[in-house]
Design a protein around this motif. Structure first.
Motif, PDB file in Angstrom:
ATOM      1  N   GLY A  54     -17.713 -36.054 -21.701  1.00 61.46           N
ATOM      2  CA  GLY A  54     -18.084 -35.355 -22.926  1.00 61.46           C
ATOM      3  C   GLY A  54     -18.711 -33.990 -22.693  1.00 61.46           C
ATOM      4  O   GLY A  54     -18.958 -33.252 -23.657  1.00 61.46           O
ATOM      5  N   GLU A  55     -18.961 -33.633 -21.432  1.00 61.91           N
ATOM      6  CA  GLU A  55     -19.626 -32.358 -21.147  1.00 61.91           C
ATOM      7  C   GLU A  55     -18.600 -31.232 -21.052  1.00 61.91           C
ATOM      8  O   GLU A  55     -17.499 -31.403 -20.527  1.00 61.91           O
ATOM      9  N   PHE A  56     -18.995 -30.066 -21.531  1.00 66.20           N
ATOM     10  CA  PHE A  56     -18.173 -28.857 -21.486  1.00 66.20           C
ATOM     11  C   PHE A  56     -18.949 -27.767 -20.765  1.00 66.20           C
ATOM     12  O   PHE A  56     -20.169 -27.674 -20.908  1.00 66.20           O
ATOM     13  N   MET A  57     -18.266 -26.967 -19.962  1.00 60.12           N
ATOM     14  CA  MET A  57     -18.919 -25.863 -19.264  1.00 60.12           C
ATOM     15  C   MET A  57     -18.098 -24.591 -19.403  1.00 60.12           C
ATOM     16  O   MET A  57     -16.858 -24.632 -19.341  1.00 60.12           O
ATOM     17  N   ILE A  58     -18.775 -23.482 -19.596  1.00 57.89           N
ATOM     18  CA  ILE A  58     -18.139 -22.172 -19.577  1.00 57.89           C
ATOM     19  C   ILE A  58     -18.865 -21.320 -18.552  1.00 57.89           C
ATOM     20  O   ILE A  58     -20.096 -21.365 -18.437  1.00 57.89           O
ATOM     21  N   MET A 101     -13.186 -14.039 -13.117  1.00 57.12           N
ATOM     22  CA  MET A 101     -12.609 -15.357 -13.364  1.00 57.12           C
ATOM     23  C   MET A 101     -13.405 -16.067 -14.452  1.00 57.12           C
ATOM     24  O   MET A 101     -14.631 -16.145 -14.370  1.00 57.12           O
ATOM     25  N   LEU A 102     -12.714 -16.572 -15.441  1.00 66.73           N
ATOM     26  CA  LEU A 102     -13.348 -17.321 -16.522  1.00 66.73           C
ATOM     27  C   LEU A 102     -13.197 -18.810 -16.230  1.00 66.73           C
ATOM     28  O   LEU A 102     -12.083 -19.325 -16.128  1.00 66.73           O
ATOM     29  N   ASP A 103     -14.328 -19.519 -16.056  1.00 66.49           N
ATOM     30  CA  ASP A 103     -14.331 -20.973 -15.825  1.00 66.49           C
ATOM     31  C   ASP A 103     -14.433 -21.707 -17.152  1.00 66.49           C
ATOM     32  O   ASP A 103     -15.422 -21.535 -17.878  1.00 66.49           O
ATOM     33  N   LEU A 104     -13.467 -22.550 -17.468  1.00 68.60           N
ATOM     34  CA  LEU A 104     -13.527 -23.408 -18.645  1.00 68.60           C
ATOM     35  C   LEU A 104     -13.309 -24.841 -18.162  1.00 68.60           C
ATOM     36  O   LEU A 104     -12.225 -25.178 -17.677  1.00 68.60           O
ATOM     37  N   MET A 105     -14.352 -25.678 -18.260  1.00 75.68           N
ATOM     38  CA  MET A 105     -14.283 -27.038 -17.749  1.00 75.68           C
ATOM     39  C   MET A 105     -14.662 -28.034 -18.851  1.00 75.68           C
ATOM     40  O   MET A 105     -15.556 -27.762 -19.659  1.00 75.68           O
ATOM     41  N   PHE A 106     -13.951 -29.177 -18.862  1.00 74.17           N
ATOM     42  CA  PHE A 106     -14.242 -30.229 -19.826  1.00 74.17           C
ATOM     43  C   PHE A 106     -13.992 -31.578 -19.177  1.00 74.17           C
ATOM     44  O   PHE A 106     -12.994 -31.775 -18.478  1.00 74.17           O
ATOM     45  N   ALA A 107     -14.915 -32.519 -19.392  1.00 82.17           N
ATOM     46  CA  ALA A 107     -14.783 -33.872 -18.853  1.00 82.17           C
ATOM     47  C   ALA A 107     -14.544 -34.846 -19.999  1.00 82.17           C
ATOM     48  O   ALA A 107     -15.470 -35.163 -20.759  1.00 82.17           O
ATOM     49  N   PRO A 108     -13.321 -35.342 -20.187  1.00 79.95           N
ATOM     50  CA  PRO A 108     -13.073 -36.324 -21.253  1.00 79.95           C
ATOM     51  C   PRO A 108     -13.782 -37.654 -21.009  1.00 79.95           C
ATOM     52  O   PRO A 108     -14.045 -38.398 -21.952  1.00 79.95           O
ATOM     53  N   ASP A 110     -16.275 -39.882 -17.534  1.00 83.37           N
ATOM     54  CA  ASP A 110     -17.036 -39.695 -16.302  1.00 83.37           C
ATOM     55  C   ASP A 110     -16.162 -39.606 -15.057  1.00 83.37           C
ATOM     56  O   ASP A 110     -16.633 -39.216 -13.986  1.00 83.37           O
ATOM     57  N   THR A 111     -14.894 -39.948 -15.188  1.00 82.35           N
ATOM     58  CA  THR A 111     -14.003 -40.015 -14.026  1.00 82.35           C
ATOM     59  C   THR A 111     -13.171 -38.763 -13.841  1.00 82.35           C
ATOM     60  O   THR A 111     -12.798 -38.417 -12.721  1.00 82.35           O
ATOM     61  N   ILE A 112     -12.869 -38.051 -14.912  1.00 80.86           N
ATOM     62  CA  ILE A 112     -11.946 -36.904 -14.847  1.00 80.86           C
ATOM     63  C   ILE A 112     -12.621 -35.657 -15.393  1.00 80.86           C
ATOM     64  O   ILE A 112     -13.291 -35.694 -16.425  1.00 80.86           O
ATOM     65  N   THR A 113     -12.428 -34.548 -14.708  1.00 83.78           N
ATOM     66  CA  THR A 113     -12.864 -33.231 -15.178  1.00 83.78           C
ATOM     67  C   THR A 113     -11.670 -32.293 -15.135  1.00 83.78           C
ATOM     68  O   THR A 113     -10.969 -32.197 -14.111  1.00 83.78           O
ATOM     69  N   LEU A 114     -11.430 -31.598 -16.230  1.00 87.62           N
ATOM     70  CA  LEU A 114     -10.312 -30.654 -16.346  1.00 87.62           C
ATOM     71  C   LEU A 114     -10.841 -29.226 -16.298  1.00 87.62           C
ATOM     72  O   LEU A 114     -11.950 -28.948 -16.757  1.00 87.62           O
ATOM     73  N   MET A 115     -10.042 -28.312 -15.732  1.00 81.52           N
ATOM     74  CA  MET A 115     -10.466 -26.921 -15.644  1.00 81.52           C
ATOM     75  C   MET A 115      -9.292 -25.980 -15.873  1.00 81.52           C
ATOM     76  O   MET A 115      -8.167 -26.254 -15.440  1.00 81.52           O
ATOM     77  N   VAL A 116      -9.571 -24.868 -16.534  1.00 83.66           N
ATOM     78  CA  VAL A 116      -8.637 -23.750 -16.668  1.00 83.66           C
ATOM     79  C   VAL A 116      -9.376 -22.504 -16.221  1.00 83.66           C
ATOM     80  O   VAL A 116     -10.504 -22.257 -16.666  1.00 83.66           O
ATOM     81  N   MET A 117      -8.745 -21.716 -15.337  1.00 86.55           N
ATOM     82  CA  MET A 117      -9.403 -20.518 -14.828  1.00 86.55           C
ATOM     83  C   MET A 117      -8.417 -19.345 -14.797  1.00 86.55           C
ATOM     84  O   MET A 117      -7.647 -19.181 -13.854  1.00 86.55           O
ATOM     85  N   GLY A 356     -21.814 -15.685 -10.024  1.00 90.06           N
ATOM     86  CA  GLY A 356     -21.326 -16.560 -11.090  1.00 90.06           C
ATOM     87  C   GLY A 356     -22.431 -16.946 -12.051  1.00 90.06           C
ATOM     88  O   GLY A 356     -23.582 -17.165 -11.653  1.00 90.06           O
ATOM     89  N   LEU A 357     -22.103 -17.019 -13.319  1.00 91.93           N
ATOM     90  CA  LEU A 357     -23.033 -17.449 -14.364  1.00 91.93           C
ATOM     91  C   LEU A 357     -22.362 -18.561 -15.159  1.00 91.93           C
ATOM     92  O   LEU A 357     -21.228 -18.386 -15.621  1.00 91.93           O
ATOM     93  N   SER A 358     -23.022 -19.701 -15.312  1.00 89.43           N
ATOM     94  CA  SER A 358     -22.395 -20.829 -16.013  1.00 89.43           C
ATOM     95  C   SER A 358     -23.402 -21.511 -16.938  1.00 89.43           C
ATOM     96  O   SER A 358     -24.608 -21.473 -16.714  1.00 89.43           O
ATOM     97  N   GLN A 359     -22.854 -22.147 -17.969  1.00 95.00           N
ATOM     98  CA  GLN A 359     -23.667 -22.885 -18.938  1.00 95.00           C
ATOM     99  C   GLN A 359     -22.919 -24.155 -19.321  1.00 95.00           C
ATOM    100  O   GLN A 359     -21.755 -24.112 -19.738  1.00 95.00           O
ATOM    101  N   ALA A 360     -23.579 -25.282 -19.176  1.00 98.58           N
ATOM    102  CA  ALA A 360     -23.008 -26.570 -19.563  1.00 98.58           C
ATOM    103  C   ALA A 360     -23.557 -26.992 -20.921  1.00 98.58           C
ATOM    104  O   ALA A 360     -24.715 -26.711 -21.264  1.00 98.58           O
ATOM    105  N   PHE A 361     -22.729 -27.683 -21.695  1.00 97.85           N
ATOM    106  CA  PHE A 361     -23.110 -28.134 -23.036  1.00 97.85           C
ATOM    107  C   PHE A 361     -22.871 -29.635 -23.153  1.00 97.85           C
ATOM    108  O   PHE A 361     -21.923 -30.159 -22.586  1.00 97.85           O
TER     109      PHE A 361
END
Length: 361
Positions: A54-58, A101-108, A110-117, A356-361
């Protein structure tokens, strides 16, 4: 390809595993509790962490690398006279590459994390003439553009910029405990960058100044990390495989194998120091531009790309003093090469700076 994989595996085995662990002190000052979302090495490494379900990071990463100085062939310096004797009338004086580079990460879960960069790239190069006669080198051969015709000692600067390739990846958690974690990642590089950029005279720019690869690339990675009190460690191995024989401009970049290890130490509740060592092997370019191009300088020819490099980097990670449930993290790393064995003739790498600068939500 087999040789590259073996080199990566041997290098990883030789490394002493080491990873930045960010932590905060609890009410009991003798107890250190690692915050899982903050187990990030410094900004010079990708796909090194995962997120809770459920966590998202940019995030935004900026990287600048510089190559300059006396050119090298293999591990040795090569004189301008020797470069001229090899058939070139111009050599690289300096080259800088910037990436955003723009980091876009989302974990649907606890087992999988997806990323687009996605990437945006800038290349700047200075060339210097080395022919006392002001010659034309290989540039006048059939199928190539006209020679650059630079005078002896004359310096010419040129640049390119544009969107690079886009990395899409999925990470699968293999193990997770208070002191150890591991995950496997499968990345795919989509060829969103151009490989047809040209000079003012219509000839192709140097291969290394194209902003993309022009091929679909697959990159599997394996990452392990852990911690013991205020110290963290980790290691990662990866292989970037170019799946196509050539891009639309007639060539393909070499495969890339890498292995890295990192260590970190908690300096305070919000700051940690990191150290990292990396081995990287990149193959030479295969194929050839299928349109007009110069052959006056080493970066005009595909055999003068790739090689083996060992880098060491030092960095800091800082949880910014912003009141929030999850504070933004700023990471920095400065890396220098310890060893270079370069294919053909190239300007040696001098340093790489990553932020790098990142923020998780």
């Amino acid at each position: 390809m087999k040789h590259l994989l073996c080199g990566s595996a041997l290098a990883l085995a030789a490394l002493c595993p080491v990873s930045p662990a960010f932590a905060q002190e609890s009410a009991d000052l003798d107890q250190i509790t690692v915050q899982a979302p903050l187990l990030h090495p410094s900004a010079g490494l990708m796909n090194e962490h995962m997120h809770d379900g459920g966590e998202f990071m940019i995030g935004l990463r900026l990287e600048r690398s510089r190559s300059a100085g006396i050119n090298e062939a293999g591990t040795d310096d090569i004189s301008d006279a020797a470069i001229l004797a090899a058939g070139y009338t111009v050599r690289v004086k300096s080259m800088e590459m910037d990436m955003a580079m723009l980091d876009l990460m989302f974990a649907p879960n606890d087992t999988i994390t997806l990323m687009v960069m996605p990437h945006y790239m800038w290349h700047r190069m200075e060339m210097v003439g080395i022919d006392p006669a002001g010659g034309g080198g290989h540039g006048g051969h059939a199928g190539h553009g006209p020679g650059m015709a630079m005078g002896f000692g004359e310096v010419h600067a040129h640049s390119t910029e544009g969107f690079g390739d886009t990395l899409v990846s999925a990470s699968y958690r293999l193990a997770r405990s208070d002191r150890f974690g591991a995950h496997a990642t499968l990345g795919v590089w989509a060829p969103t960058g151009r490989v047809d950029r040209t000079n003012a005279d219509g000839t192709f720019v140097h291969y290394g100044m194209q902003s993309g690869s022009g091929t679909w690339d697959v990159e599997p990675l394996l990452t392990v990390h852990g911690r013991e009190g205020p110290m963290g460690w980790g290691a990662q191995a990866s292989y970037r495989w170019r799946t196509e024989k050539a891009n639309e401009s007639g060539f393909r970049f070499g495969d890339v194998a890498s292995a890295t290890g990192w260590v970190s130490y908690l300096l305070g509740s919000s700051v940690g120091a990191t150290g990292r060592i990396e081995y990287r092997r990149e193959g030479a370019i295969e194929g050839h531009y299928d349109g007009p191009h110069h052959h006056d300088s080493p970066p005009d020819r595909q055999e003068n790309y790739g090689g083996d490099v060992v880098r060491a980097g030092l960095g800091l990670n800082w949880l910014l003093p912003i009141a929030a449930t999850s504070r933004p993290q700023l990471g920095m790393e400065f890396a220098v090469p310890l060893y270079q064995d370069l294919n053909g003739i190239q300007a040696p790498e001098k340093w790489t700076l990553s932020v790098g600068l990142s923020q998780a939500f």
